[in-house]
Structure formats: C-alpha cells, structure tokens
Scaffold this active site. Structure first.
Site, PDB file in Angstrom:
ATOM      1  N   ARG A   1       8.494  20.680 -10.282  1.00 21.75           N
ATOM      2  CA  ARG A   1       8.870  19.353  -9.812  1.00 21.75           C
ATOM      3  C   ARG A   1      10.050  19.405  -8.853  1.00 21.75           C
ATOM      4  NH1 ARG A   1       6.421  15.082 -12.806  1.00 21.75           N
ATOM      5  NH2 ARG A   1       5.674  15.809 -14.822  1.00 21.75           N
TER       6      ARG A   1
ATOM      7  N   ARG B   1      -2.550   1.199 -21.632  1.00 16.87           N
ATOM      8  CA  ARG B   1      -1.260   1.823 -21.301  1.00 16.87           C
ATOM      9  C   ARG B   1      -0.399   0.815 -20.578  1.00 16.87           C
ATOM     10  NH1 ARG B   1      -1.705   7.804 -18.751  1.00 16.87           N
ATOM     11  NH2 ARG B   1       0.347   7.156 -18.024  1.00 16.87           N
TER      12      ARG B   1
ATOM     13  N   LYS C   1      -6.063  13.498 -10.898  1.00 13.69           N
ATOM     14  CA  LYS C   1      -5.648  14.863 -11.182  1.00 13.69           C
ATOM     15  C   LYS C   1      -6.317  15.421 -12.438  1.00 13.69           C
ATOM     16  CE  LYS C   1      -1.387  15.186 -11.828  1.00 13.69           C
ATOM     17  NZ  LYS C   1      -0.071  15.720 -12.194  1.00 13.69           N
TER      18      LYS C   1
ATOM     19  N   ARG D   1       6.773   4.538  -9.850  1.00 12.24           N
ATOM     20  CA  ARG D   1       6.262   5.894 -10.086  1.00 12.24           C
ATOM     21  C   ARG D   1       5.837   6.533  -8.760  1.00 12.24           C
ATOM     22  NH1 ARG D   1       2.106   4.092 -14.409  1.00 12.24           N
ATOM     23  NH2 ARG D   1       1.271   6.207 -14.524  1.00 12.24           N
TER      24      ARG D   1
ATOM     25  N   ARG E   1      -7.492   0.638 -14.801  1.00 13.35           N
ATOM     26  CA  ARG E   1      -7.410   1.521 -15.967  1.00 13.35           C
ATOM     27  C   ARG E   1      -6.571   0.862 -17.059  1.00 13.35           C
ATOM     28  NH1 ARG E   1      -4.920   7.509 -15.048  1.00 13.35           N
ATOM     29  NH2 ARG E   1      -2.915   6.614 -15.643  1.00 13.35           N
TER      30      ARG E   1
END
Ligand code: IMP
Ligand code: MG
Length: 371
Positions: free
Chosen positions: A267, A312, A192, A324, A306
């Site tokens: 959302r 992260r 995104k 998620r 990633r």
C-alpha cells in the site's frame, strides 16, 4: 500436453524411442549373459513396464523377481529409501541384474547395493532404462542404460507423479512454467475479488489477501498474529516488518506454487520495496502489477447496488464510498509510479462483462511469459 494433479507435462519420448532404448539394453545384457542364467530384479513400482518389455526382448534363459523401494514423494527425492520387500530366492552364486526404470540421485541404487552386499552372489549389475547422469552422485558405474536424460522430472511408462501417469505408453516431461507473481490493485467495486478468483484457477496461483492473512494469524494466535494484535490493541499501525514476515510465511508454506497474487499489499512505496526484497531473497519477483480500472461513477453505482443486497453499511453511503476512492487515489498513485518505473504497471479496463474483463487480464498475463 497432459495434466496430472496440479502439474502439466509435455510429450518427451515416443513409444518407439522408448522401445528402442529397451531393446538396446536387452541386447547388451543378452550379449554379456547368454551363457548364464541371470536373475533379473525389477525395482517396484516404477520399473514394472520396463521389466515386462525388457523380458520380451531378452532371448536367453533367465529368472525374474522384484524388490520394492522408494525414495520419491512428488517431484523430489526425499532421501529416505525404504525397503519394502526382500529378495527371497536362493541367490548364492547367481548373477543378479537390477532392472531400474530410472537412476536419479543414486540413493535407491545405494540401498540396493547394500541389500545385496552381504550375499554370496556371483556378480551384480545395474541396468536402467533412464539415467540422469547430471544428478547421479554414486561411485558405482551404471553398467547398462537405455537413455541418458537431462535433470528434468518425467512421467509415463511406469514412472509417476504422485502415483499418476504410470500407465502412459509415452514419456512426458514436466512443463516448467515461469512463475507468475502479480499485485492486484482496484478501487472498491472494481471486481478485484471476482477476478482474483478467476486468475487463481486459470494460472494455479495462490491468492494472498493481506486482510485474510492478518485475520488468520490473529485467530490462530501465531507469534506474528499476537504481535500484530498487540499493536492494533493500542490503536497503532502494524509495522511493515510484521506484515512482511507474515507474507514470507505464506510464500514459504507454498514452495511449489506456480505464483502468487498479492492483494491488499503493498500500500506504500516502502512496502513495495520490502516486497521486492522478500521476493528477491527467494529468487522470485513481481512480474506484473495490474490495476482494474473503472470510472468512479460506475463503481459508485455498483457499490450502491451491492449495498442494497449485501447490507454492508459502507457500501450504502455515497460520501463514504467517495472517501474510499480518494484514499485509493492517494495511496495508489505513488505505487503506480513505483511499478511503472519497473515497467510492470498494467491498467486493465474493468468495465464490461466479468468474462470480458477476465479476457483482458489473460491478455496482459500471457504477454508476460513470452518476454
Ligand atoms: P534415486 O534414488 O534418486 O536415484 O531415484 C530413483 C527413483 O526415484 C526411481 O526409481 C523413481 O521411482 C524415482 N524418480 C527419479 N526420477 C524420476 C522422474 O523424473 N520421474 C518420476 N520418478 C522419478
Ligand atoms: Mg523406482
């Protein structure tokens, strides 16, 4: 097509059409003033080219001088006309003919009339190359004009957009692209951010990432930021109304935007409705909702990859990642329905090279503007 600053312009009048208009004005003035020696007063900056060509076509004795006035900034008249230069010649008993590049609202003209109102001139006339008769508000009838043109912004032949374009021999018209407002959906890892960056560049859009907007408002201690923080500090959800007001600010701060990419909002269906209402109140709308789609297994691999370099922690734990995804599915499903009902939902294959995916997005967006 040419680009000046952020705007695109398309050919409107050829050199020949312009020259014909200049000749027409010069001939008309010459017919009326052949026995006098008029003083032509060019209005800087825009009229310099017109004045030069006009004089070449003016066959009788005449004088020329300039004044400098300006009421424009960007694409719209500010209403503030400043007189930056005075006519110093001895003009008593003389015929003054103002040479303007364009008469738009007539504010500049009003100021010029005012400038000459306390003088003992013999007569006062206006000759303008272009005349936007639809917007002209003045009582003063324009004595001579070359071409009557519609109320569209033009550049070239002395006329500028933020000082660019004056040197063009032809006249160009602002290309008014329909606004493109997008909602971008995508699971974590769908690309995104990368694609939003690309779309922003390609279509000159403003990327409104709700997360960023929140952080900025809170950091800057804006009224809305403080309000949002007061809810967060108590562990409560920030009410939609606060969020939508922040988005309203973002939209209002960019009145000349070619469009927006909404990212992270809506959302829920309620939020989608609130966004529709906000846009409607501004004469805008969502044109398309684009979901970047890829299979969970592929996204999982991307995120784990990633996570190795980004550090992260939420990208390193498979079960957290899967949670998620579940959350995304739960939240987006009703929105998919909401936007599908409006025929605005587009699913884009998010697997492949970044460039390939970008092209798929372009296909969706370019097919919108022709609708
Ligand atoms: P007015 O005072 O609204 O009549 O505007 C006159 C001045 O605005 C002109 O002398 C130009 O400098 C500028 N202007 C008006 N319309 C345009 C346009 O379409 N393109 C560029 N400048 C313009
Ligand atoms: Mg001007």
């Amino acid at each position: 097509m040419i680009k000046l600053h952020d705007k695109q312009f398309e050919p409107y009048l050829s050199e020949e059409q312009i020259q014909d208009a200049v000749k027409k004005v010069a001939a008309e003035v010459a017919r009326d003033y052949k026995d006098k020696v008029p003083i032509f007063v060019g209005v800087l900056n825009g009229a310099f080219m017109f004045v030069a060509d006009f004089l070449k076509h003016y066959p009788h004795p005449c004088e020329v001088t300039f004044v400098k006035l300006s009421s424009y900034r960007g694409l719209t008249s500010t209403g503030i006309v400043r007189n930056l230069l005075d006519v110093s010649e001895n003009i008593e008993g003389r015929s003054i003919i103002i040479l303007e590049d364009i008469i738009d609202t007539g504010r500049t003209l009003q100021e010029l009339i005012h400038l000459f109102s306390n003088t003992n001139i013999k007569d006062f006339k206006i000759a303008s190359l272009f005349y936007k008769s639809e917007v002209y508000n003045g009582e003063y009838a324009i004595d001579y004009f070359g071409l009557e043109i519609p109320n569209k912004f033009i550049v070239g032949y002395g006329l500028d957009y933020l000082e660019l374009g004056r040197n063009l021999k032809e006249v160009y018209q602002l290309k008014e692209n329909p606004m493109i407002n997008l909602v971008l959906f995508g699971k974590p890892g769908a690309g995104k951010g990368t694609q939003a960056e690309f779309l922003k560049e390609k279509y000159s859009l403003i990327h409104i990432s709700t997360g960023d907007v929140f952080r900025r408002n809170i950091k800057n201690g804006t009224e809305l930021g403080n309000l949002a923080k007061s809810y967060m500090d108590q562990g409560e959800l920030v009410p939609d109304e606060v969020t939508i007001n922040m988005l309203r600010d973002e939209v209002e701060q960019n009145p000349e935007a070619s469009g927006f990419i909404f990212d992270g909002f809506p959302r829920t269906t309620a939020q989608a409705e609130a966004l529709d209402n906000l846009l409607e109140s501004k004469g805008m709308k969502i044109n398309a909702t684009v979901a970047l789609e890829a299979e969970d297994e592929i996204l999982l691999q991307r995120l784990l990859e990633r996570g190795k370099t980004s550090g992260r922690s939420d990208d390193q734990d498979e079960s957290k990642i899967r949670n998620r995804f579940v959350e995304y599915n739960q939240k987006t499903a009703p929105l998919k329905e909401f936007y599908s009902a409006q025929e605005k939902f587009h699913s884009v294959n998010g697997v492949g090279e970044i460039q390939e995916i970008a092209e798929r997005l372009v296909q969706v967006i370019d097919s919108l503007s022709t609708e």
